[in-house]
Design an enzyme around this catalytic site. Structure first.
Site, PDB file in Angstrom:
ATOM      1  N   ASP A   1      -5.507  -7.634 -13.656  1.00  0.00           N
ATOM      2  CA  ASP A   1      -4.513  -6.793 -12.971  1.00  0.00           C
ATOM      3  C   ASP A   1      -4.355  -5.473 -13.723  1.00  0.00           C
ATOM      4  O   ASP A   1      -4.282  -5.447 -14.957  1.00  0.00           O
ATOM      5  CB  ASP A   1      -3.160  -7.525 -12.902  1.00  0.00           C
ATOM      6  CG  ASP A   1      -2.230  -6.916 -11.870  1.00  0.00           C
ATOM      7  OD1 ASP A   1      -1.897  -7.604 -10.891  1.00  0.00           O
ATOM      8  OD2 ASP A   1      -1.840  -5.736 -12.041  1.00  0.00           O
TER       9      ASP A   1
ATOM     10  N   THR B   1      -8.318   2.121  -4.431  1.00  0.00           N
ATOM     11  CA  THR B   1      -8.213   0.697  -4.813  1.00  0.00           C
ATOM     12  C   THR B   1      -8.713  -0.219  -3.701  1.00  0.00           C
ATOM     13  O   THR B   1      -9.553  -1.095  -3.926  1.00  0.00           O
ATOM     14  CB  THR B   1      -6.758   0.359  -5.184  1.00  0.00           C
ATOM     15  OG1 THR B   1      -6.473   0.971  -6.433  1.00  0.00           O
ATOM     16  CG2 THR B   1      -6.555  -1.148  -5.315  1.00  0.00           C
TER      17      THR B   1
ATOM     18  N   GLU C   1      -1.995  -6.297   9.674  1.00  0.00           N
ATOM     19  CA  GLU C   1      -1.796  -4.905  10.094  1.00  0.00           C
ATOM     20  C   GLU C   1      -3.103  -4.232  10.504  1.00  0.00           C
ATOM     21  O   GLU C   1      -3.092  -3.200  11.165  1.00  0.00           O
ATOM     22  CB  GLU C   1      -1.091  -4.111   8.984  1.00  0.00           C
ATOM     23  CG  GLU C   1       0.261  -4.715   8.657  1.00  0.00           C
ATOM     24  CD  GLU C   1       1.154  -3.833   7.797  1.00  0.00           C
ATOM     25  OE1 GLU C   1       1.001  -2.607   7.837  1.00  0.00           O
ATOM     26  OE2 GLU C   1       2.001  -4.398   7.087  1.00  0.00           O
TER      27      GLU C   1
ATOM     28  N   TYR D   1      -2.502   2.593   4.835  1.00  0.00           N
ATOM     29  CA  TYR D   1      -2.597   1.261   4.215  1.00  0.00           C
ATOM     30  C   TYR D   1      -3.484   0.340   5.048  1.00  0.00           C
ATOM     31  O   TYR D   1      -4.462  -0.225   4.548  1.00  0.00           O
ATOM     32  CB  TYR D   1      -1.191   0.641   4.063  1.00  0.00           C
ATOM     33  CG  TYR D   1      -1.228  -0.857   3.800  1.00  0.00           C
ATOM     34  CD1 TYR D   1      -1.790  -1.365   2.634  1.00  0.00           C
ATOM     35  CD2 TYR D   1      -0.708  -1.764   4.733  1.00  0.00           C
ATOM     36  CE1 TYR D   1      -1.842  -2.738   2.397  1.00  0.00           C
ATOM     37  CE2 TYR D   1      -0.751  -3.129   4.506  1.00  0.00           C
ATOM     38  CZ  TYR D   1      -1.323  -3.621   3.339  1.00  0.00           C
ATOM     39  OH  TYR D   1      -1.373  -4.978   3.112  1.00  0.00           O
TER      40      TYR D   1
ATOM     41  N   LYS E   1      -7.171  -1.336   4.212  1.00  0.00           N
ATOM     42  CA  LYS E   1      -7.409  -2.792   4.207  1.00  0.00           C
ATOM     43  C   LYS E   1      -8.497  -3.141   5.225  1.00  0.00           C
ATOM     44  O   LYS E   1      -9.338  -4.007   4.979  1.00  0.00           O
ATOM     45  CB  LYS E   1      -6.119  -3.564   4.539  1.00  0.00           C
ATOM     46  CG  LYS E   1      -5.067  -3.539   3.450  1.00  0.00           C
ATOM     47  CD  LYS E   1      -5.505  -4.184   2.138  1.00  0.00           C
ATOM     48  CE  LYS E   1      -5.595  -5.684   2.226  1.00  0.00           C
ATOM     49  NZ  LYS E   1      -5.828  -6.277   0.867  1.00  0.00           N
TER      50      LYS E   1
ATOM     51  N   ASN F   1      13.357  -6.518  13.085  1.00  0.00           N
ATOM     52  CA  ASN F   1      13.887  -6.204  11.751  1.00  0.00           C
ATOM     53  C   ASN F   1      15.410  -6.307  11.695  1.00  0.00           C
ATOM     54  O   ASN F   1      15.962  -6.793  10.704  1.00  0.00           O
ATOM     55  CB  ASN F   1      13.465  -4.786  11.336  1.00  0.00           C
ATOM     56  CG  ASN F   1      11.986  -4.721  10.992  1.00  0.00           C
ATOM     57  OD1 ASN F   1      11.344  -5.745  10.762  1.00  0.00           O
ATOM     58  ND2 ASN F   1      11.436  -3.523  10.980  1.00  0.00           N
TER      59      ASN F   1
ATOM     60  N   HIS G   1       5.096   4.070  13.175  1.00  0.00           N
ATOM     61  CA  HIS G   1       5.575   2.707  12.902  1.00  0.00           C
ATOM     62  C   HIS G   1       5.084   1.724  13.975  1.00  0.00           C
ATOM     63  O   HIS G   1       5.424   1.855  15.149  1.00  0.00           O
ATOM     64  CB  HIS G   1       7.110   2.742  12.904  1.00  0.00           C
ATOM     65  CG  HIS G   1       7.737   1.590  12.195  1.00  0.00           C
ATOM     66  ND1 HIS G   1       9.091   1.475  12.034  1.00  0.00           N
ATOM     67  CD2 HIS G   1       7.199   0.494  11.598  1.00  0.00           C
ATOM     68  CE1 HIS G   1       9.371   0.375  11.374  1.00  0.00           C
ATOM     69  NE2 HIS G   1       8.234  -0.236  11.101  1.00  0.00           N
TER      70      HIS G   1
HETATM   71  N1  LIG Z   1       3.143  -8.559   0.973  1.00  0.00           N
HETATM   72  C1  LIG Z   1       2.781  -8.888   2.202  1.00  0.00           C
HETATM   73  O1  LIG Z   1       3.618  -9.107   3.075  1.00  0.00           O
HETATM   74  C2  LIG Z   1       1.324  -9.026   2.558  1.00  0.00           C
HETATM   75  C3  LIG Z   1       0.987  -9.525   3.826  1.00  0.00           C
HETATM   76  C4  LIG Z   1      -0.364  -9.685   4.138  1.00  0.00           C
HETATM   77  C5  LIG Z   1      -1.333  -9.375   3.211  1.00  0.00           C
HETATM   78  N2  LIG Z   1      -0.986  -8.874   2.002  1.00  0.00           N
HETATM   79  C6  LIG Z   1      -2.059  -8.571   1.038  1.00  0.00           C
HETATM   80  O2  LIG Z   1      -1.903  -9.469  -0.053  1.00  0.00           O
HETATM   81  C7  LIG Z   1      -2.295  -8.842  -1.273  1.00  0.00           C
HETATM   82  C8  LIG Z   1      -1.179  -8.936  -2.282  1.00  0.00           C
HETATM   83  O3  LIG Z   1      -0.019  -8.303  -1.742  1.00  0.00           O
HETATM   84  P1  LIG Z   1       1.315  -8.169  -2.610  1.00  0.00           P
HETATM   85  O4  LIG Z   1       2.434  -7.970  -1.660  1.00  0.00           O
HETATM   86  O5  LIG Z   1       1.370  -9.250  -3.605  1.00  0.00           O
HETATM   87  O6  LIG Z   1       1.010  -6.775  -3.351  1.00  0.00           O
HETATM   88  P2  LIG Z   1       1.761  -6.131  -4.590  1.00  0.00           P
HETATM   89  O7  LIG Z   1       1.772  -4.666  -4.315  1.00  0.00           O
HETATM   90  O8  LIG Z   1       3.034  -6.830  -4.883  1.00  0.00           O
HETATM   91  O9  LIG Z   1       0.775  -6.438  -5.822  1.00  0.00           O
HETATM   92  C9  LIG Z   1      -0.467  -5.830  -5.968  1.00  0.00           C
HETATM   93  C10 LIG Z   1      -0.991  -6.164  -7.367  1.00  0.00           C
HETATM   94  O10 LIG Z   1      -2.297  -5.568  -7.495  1.00  0.00           O
HETATM   95  C11 LIG Z   1      -2.356  -4.881  -8.734  1.00  0.00           C
HETATM   96  N3  LIG Z   1      -3.317  -3.781  -8.590  1.00  0.00           N
HETATM   97  C12 LIG Z   1      -3.188  -2.654  -7.845  1.00  0.00           C
HETATM   98  N4  LIG Z   1      -4.282  -1.890  -7.964  1.00  0.00           N
HETATM   99  C13 LIG Z   1      -5.145  -2.566  -8.770  1.00  0.00           C
HETATM  100  C14 LIG Z   1      -6.456  -2.318  -9.247  1.00  0.00           C
HETATM  101  N5  LIG Z   1      -7.102  -1.192  -8.918  1.00  0.00           N
HETATM  102  N6  LIG Z   1      -7.043  -3.240 -10.036  1.00  0.00           N
HETATM  103  C15 LIG Z   1      -6.385  -4.379 -10.398  1.00  0.00           C
HETATM  104  N7  LIG Z   1      -5.130  -4.654  -9.992  1.00  0.00           N
HETATM  105  C16 LIG Z   1      -4.520  -3.772  -9.186  1.00  0.00           C
HETATM  106  C17 LIG Z   1      -0.944  -4.393  -8.993  1.00  0.00           C
HETATM  107  O11 LIG Z   1      -0.713  -4.114 -10.376  1.00  0.00           O
HETATM  108  C18 LIG Z   1      -0.140  -5.581  -8.488  1.00  0.00           C
HETATM  109  O12 LIG Z   1       0.030  -6.545  -9.522  1.00  0.00           O
HETATM  110  C19 LIG Z   1      -2.688  -7.405  -0.903  1.00  0.00           C
HETATM  111  O13 LIG Z   1      -4.086  -7.341  -0.788  1.00  0.00           O
HETATM  112  C20 LIG Z   1      -2.023  -7.179   0.438  1.00  0.00           C
HETATM  113  O14 LIG Z   1      -2.743  -6.258   1.218  1.00  0.00           O
HETATM  114  C21 LIG Z   1       0.319  -8.700   1.643  1.00  0.00           C
END
Ligand SMILES: NC(=O)c1ccc[n+]([C@@H]2O[C@H](COP(=O)([O-])OP(=O)(O)OC[C@H]3O[C@@H](n4cnc5c(N)ncnc54)[C@H](O)[C@@H]3O)[C@@H](O)[C@H]2O)c1
Length: 363
Positions: A33, A100, A136, A160, A164, A259, A293
């Site tokens: 991370d 990223t 999304e 975003y 993805k 929401n 949105h």
């Molecule tokens: N939160 C949601 O509701 C949701 C829903 C569907 C999918 N997702 C996907 O799930 C995954 C995790 O989401 P989350 O909400 O836990 O995200 P988050 O933003 O809470 O955490 C992201 C983590 O990735 C790390 N990170 C960022 N850039 C990095 C890099 N270049 N190298 C290494 N680490 C890096 C950050 O330090 C952080 O710990 C994401 O891929 C997101 O697209 C999230």
């Protein structure tokens, strides 16, 4: 049977919940991370000294580092959470999302492909790259449209979701072109413990507790499907164990809600648990909508249920109570982030440091 996993983004919201669960289940986890603002090592305090846990501070875009970790730890799977994940931040600054989510995922895939190519026999057959993605990427639905399924055409609307979508396409291409054994999960909105307080549910819980306005975008009628994070982690473990290589599985909570109803529910539960003089619903304030949105997301997760036997265990009313209770019991976790103390600590500790692996410790 325990597994050796390389997890990316395991200090974020969903990644940390996943890592805590896997280490408790006996897996060996290496957590790579970068510790952006969204990464929080405090979330991993319960496992920081566990023998099955190793934290590595570094980015997925660092191909050399990823290759070294794959060679050194020989994981049986890569579970890829690392991403820039906040839509509002992507509108203000899209570049880090491309770097990223697209470039980083590409380099991670490329290093993984090289590693997989060096394996043979059952190690090669068993190996998986699991990519965690979002609903999304499918775009926005009208109120009566059918829910997103795995073959819904991609139609991302924000930087975003576009980034993805790009990462999903690269994962697909690495399977189709090079045969890399991939799995992709597209999941709806998560909520639960350890979520960074910029996201809707923790933001509303904390503002409501502190008597601050509860900013609701537009008319509040944007609909999302809400999935408890523990159910998401269980889905990922199921797909990892039983999913078919090259497949995509949608993950949903079967909880579609506007929401405004989410915010009202939070107000009502807090009024019950921490009664105030007036109802917290009075704090709700409608604010200018987010540009572009998406109106509605809904997810059809019947493939995951029918093929692999997973279904969500929490309803929204049980999951939101657990979540609010967690925030009430973990105010020091929240305060460390919101006070800036955590960020200052990270800056002091990590800026300018060499990338190193620290076994059994997150220090
Ligand atoms: N939160 C949601 O509701 C949701 C829903 C569907 C999918 N997702 C996907 O799930 C995954 C995790 O989401 P989350 O909400 O836990 O995200 P988050 O933003 O809470 O955490 C992201 C983590 O990735 C790390 N990170 C960022 N850039 C990095 C890099 N270049 N190298 C290494 N680490 C890096 C950050 O330090 C952080 O710990 C994401 O891929 C997101 O697209 C999230």
């Amino acid at each position: 049977m325990s597994s050796r996993l390389l997890v990316t983004g395991g200090a974020g919201f969903i990644g940390a919940n996943f890592v805590l669960g896997r280490v408790a289940a006996g897996d060996q986890v290496v957590n790579l991370d970068k510790l952006t603002y969204a990464g929080n090592l405090q979330s991993l305090a319960p496992v920081e000294k566990a023998s099955g846990y190793t934290f590595v501070h570094g980015g997925i875009e660092d191909r050399e580092l990823v290759s070294r970790l794959l060679t050194e730890y020989r994981p049986e799977a890569v579970v890829h959470f690392a991403a820039e994940s906040h839509v509002d931040r992507s509108i203000l600054g899209p570049e880090s999302f491309v770097m990223t989510n697209v470039v980083g995922t590409f380099r991670l895939l490329d290093a993984t492909l090289e590693h997989w190519g060096s394996l043979s026999g059952s190690a090669r057959d068993r190996f998986r790259f699991l990519h965690v993605s979002t609903d999304e990427v499918y775009g926005s639905l009208a109120p009566t449209d059918a829910a997103f399924h795995e073959n819904t055409p991609y139609s991302p609307n924000s930087p975003y979701s576009a980034s993805k979508a790009g990462s999903d396409h690269l994962v697909r291409a690495y399977h189709h072109t090079y045969g890399l054994p991939t799995l992709t999960t597209n999941c709806s909105n998560n909520y639960g413990p350890l979520q960074f307080p910029e996201k809707l549910i923790p933001l509303m819980v904390l503002n409501a507790l502190n008597g601050k306005p509860l900013p609701v975008y537009g008319d509040g009628l944007n609909v999302r499907d809400w999935l408890y994070v523990g159910d998401h982690c269980a889905a990922i473990a199921t797909v990892l164990a039983k999913g078919r290589s090259g497949e995509t599985y949608n993950v949903g909570g079967l909880n579609e809600m506007p929401n405004i109803a989410v915010v009202q529910t939070i107000c009502d539960i807090l009024d019950e648990l921490r009664p105030g003089v007036t109802s917290r619903r009075a704090l709700i304030t409608y604010v200018k909508d987010r540009p572009g949105h998406d109106r509605r997301y809904a997810i059809d997760c019947r493939k995951l249920t029918a093929e692999l036997g997973w279904k969500p265990q929490e309803t929204f009313s049980s999951g939101i109570r657990r979540t609010i209770a967690w925030y009430l019991e973990n105010m020091p976790w929240v305060e460390a982030i919101t006070s800036g103390a955590y960020r200052e600590w990270i800056d002091r500790n990590y800026v300018g440091r060499e990338t190193t692996a620290v076994t059994g410790s997150a220090q």
